[in-house]
Design a protein around this motif. Structure first.
Motif, mmCIF file in Angstrom:
data_model
loop_
_atom_site.group_PDB
_atom_site.id
_atom_site.type_symbol
_atom_site.label_atom_id
_atom_site.label_comp_id
_atom_site.label_asym_id
_atom_site.label_seq_id
_atom_site.Cartn_x
_atom_site.Cartn_y
_atom_site.Cartn_z
ATOM 1 N N GLY A 125 0.826 -1.206 0.000
ATOM 2 C CA GLY A 125 0.000 0.000 0.000
ATOM 3 C C GLY A 125 0.856 1.250 0.000
ATOM 4 O O GLY A 125 1.925 1.277 0.627
ATOM 5 N N ALA A 236 -6.710 0.862 4.562
ATOM 6 C CA ALA A 236 -5.725 0.036 3.851
ATOM 7 C C ALA A 236 -5.398 -1.211 4.666
ATOM 8 O O ALA A 236 -5.311 -2.320 4.128
ATOM 9 C CB ALA A 236 -4.455 0.841 3.585
ATOM 10 N N ILE A 248 3.298 -1.118 3.956
ATOM 11 C CA ILE A 248 2.536 0.103 3.665
ATOM 12 C C ILE A 248 3.408 1.331 3.945
ATOM 13 O O ILE A 248 3.923 1.490 5.057
ATOM 14 C CB ILE A 248 1.237 0.196 4.497
ATOM 15 N N THR A 250 3.343 5.378 4.195
ATOM 16 C CA THR A 250 2.433 6.514 4.351
ATOM 17 C C THR A 250 3.262 7.792 4.448
ATOM 18 O O THR A 250 4.166 7.882 5.282
ATOM 19 C CB THR A 250 1.576 6.366 5.630
#
Ligand SMILES: [Zn+2]
Length: 448
Positions: A125, A236, A248, A250
């Motif tokens: 993600g 997510a 992931i 971010t």
């Protein structure tokens, strides 16, 4: 919030004390990487101090057990841009400023941690508060000699086949023959632009491109109840959680933008906004303590932010930043509406920044005669129809930040090292003084 924070803290300390069952040799199933664009030590400590003064608590990211100084230079400059630093953090190699996911010769594609995680079977993600094909997020899936080639990076985004993209829209999504969103849908992505549409998706729904139609998220100070990085991350996690594990990334991308503009009040709310997303990861880690690694870093410092000011000596008044009620961008818009009348401009300055033109001389927020003169001069130079009213904004914010005991030395990036924080399985590998390329070198080993 308080509960989450203390639980996260307790988890961090438990790991520090070796109470976790995970051994050092184990690899995390779930890896979270957070990047604050333009977030170095001054940005973090300003936000920490503000949070402590306002809520009694510091930042979650500053509570992590491993905190290491991290150098940021690019291949061709002591001062990096976000393309070169993003590439270094994502791919583990130095490249020149402006280059995304390619080596210095711009002839070889580099491999990112996200691509390694994908190829190892993990879900991937990518989330950001700025446009999803901006330099930092693009470094995790894109390969291009120039960060400016937004459309090509949009094509790379689709080609990556990553499982989740969330946050700001695809910049230049319509500049090619076919719209990037249409191409993404053709490639099997569920494309949604509204938070409600994203929230309605269920695990098993396949690849998701959940970004605003256009542009970045608003600034946190202007959008306190909006759908933010933390909300994208929470969703997510729900969609990507499973046997494969995930990686992931971010990004808090707008910390940098307001540091370029030398706006401390907006900057610190962006840092706190990113910290809230980190809390979401900590919440998840509490449920998966032996399987989770969380790493937080910055890609460079921006603005030459100084936690002190010549005019305030040994005193600092960070709490005064609470009086700022909107970002510079929004404030310039407010001023534009009242620009014809200087009394209206003065009233707006008082309303949105708490700076007073009259009243008690002992009031620290009262403007001095020379400050008033400075603001009036900026107003007088705002040009025909006050088209350059942002001159007043910049002057007001500079005076405001100085009153809080803060200074800025640059409208660009600086070479100040950043801080990398880690907690969880594998966090102990973050030690000593590291280079930004080391982050990827370590993470690639851990996500394989
Ligand atoms: Zn920047």
């Amino acid at each position: 919030m308080k509960k989450i924070f203390s639980a996260a803290l307790a988890w961090a300390f438990a790991l520090l004390l070796g109470l976790s069952a995970a051994s050092a040799a184990e690899k995390p199933k779930y890896v979270f990487l957070f990047i604050g664009d333009g977030m170095s030590i001054p940005q973090r400590m300003m936000s920490e101090e503000f949070n402590k003064l306002m809520t009694g608590k510091g930042l979650v990211i500053n509570s992590f057990p491993y905190q290491v100084m991290t150098t940021t230079r690019s291949a061709n400059s002591f001062i990096t841009d976000s393309a070169a630093s993003g590439t270094a953090i994502a791919c583990g190699e130095k490249t020149n400023n402006g280059v995304i996911g390619m080596d210095v010769t711009q002839s070889k594609n580099l491999v990112s941690t996200a691509e390694v995680a994908r190829d190892a079977g993990k879900k991937v993600g990518i989330i950001t508060s700025v446009t999803i094909n901006h330099a930092t997020p693009a470094a995790f899936y894109g390969h291009n000699p120039s960060r400016g080639n937004g459309y090509a990076l949009g094509l790379d985004l689709i080609k990556s086949n990553f499982d989740f993209f969330g946050g700001g829209g695809v910049d230049e999504h319509g500049d090619g023959d076919v719209d990037i969103y249409d191409l993404a849908a053709q490639a099997g992505y569920t494309v949604v632009h509204e938070p409600e549409e994203l929230l309605a998706l269920q695990p098993g729904c396949g690849k998701v491109l959940a970004v605003r139609k256009d542009g970045a998220l608003p600034y946190a100070i202007d959008d306190p109840d909006g759908f933010r990085d933390a909300d994208y991350l929470r969703k997510a996690i729900e969609l990507l959680d499973g046997d494969a594990g995930f990686f992931i990334m971010t990004e808090g991308g707008k910390i940098d933008w307001m540091c370029h503009a030398n706006d401390a009040g907006t900057t610190l709310r962006e840092v706190i906004d990113l910290d809230k997303a980190v809390e979401v990861a900590c919440e998840f880690a509490e449920k998966h303590p032996d399987e989770t690694l969380i790493v937080v870093t910055g890609d460079h410092e921006t603005g030459g932010l100084t936690l002190g000011f010549a005019g305030t000596g040994y005193n600092s008044y960070i709490e005064r930043l609470q009086y700022q009620k909107c970002s510079q961008d929004v404030f310039s818009g407010i001023l534009r509406d009242v620009a014809d009348d200087y009394e209206g401009v003065k009233a707006a300055i008082t309303e949105w920044f708490g700076l007073k033109f009259d009243g008690d001389d002992d009031d620290p927020m009262k403007l001095t005669d020379s400050e008033k003169e400075e603001i009036k001069k900026a107003y007088d130079r705002s040009g025909e129809n006050h088209k350059e009213i942002s001159r007043v904004t910049h002057t007001v914010v500079k005076i405001f930040d100085n009153k809080a005991g803060l200074g800025w030395t640059s409208g660009a990036h600086t070479a100040l090292p950043v801080n990398t924080s880690a907690v969880g399985v594998g966090a102990e590998t973050f030690k000593g003084m590291i280079d930004n390329t080391d982050i990827s070198k370590k993470l690639k080993e851990l996500v394989k």
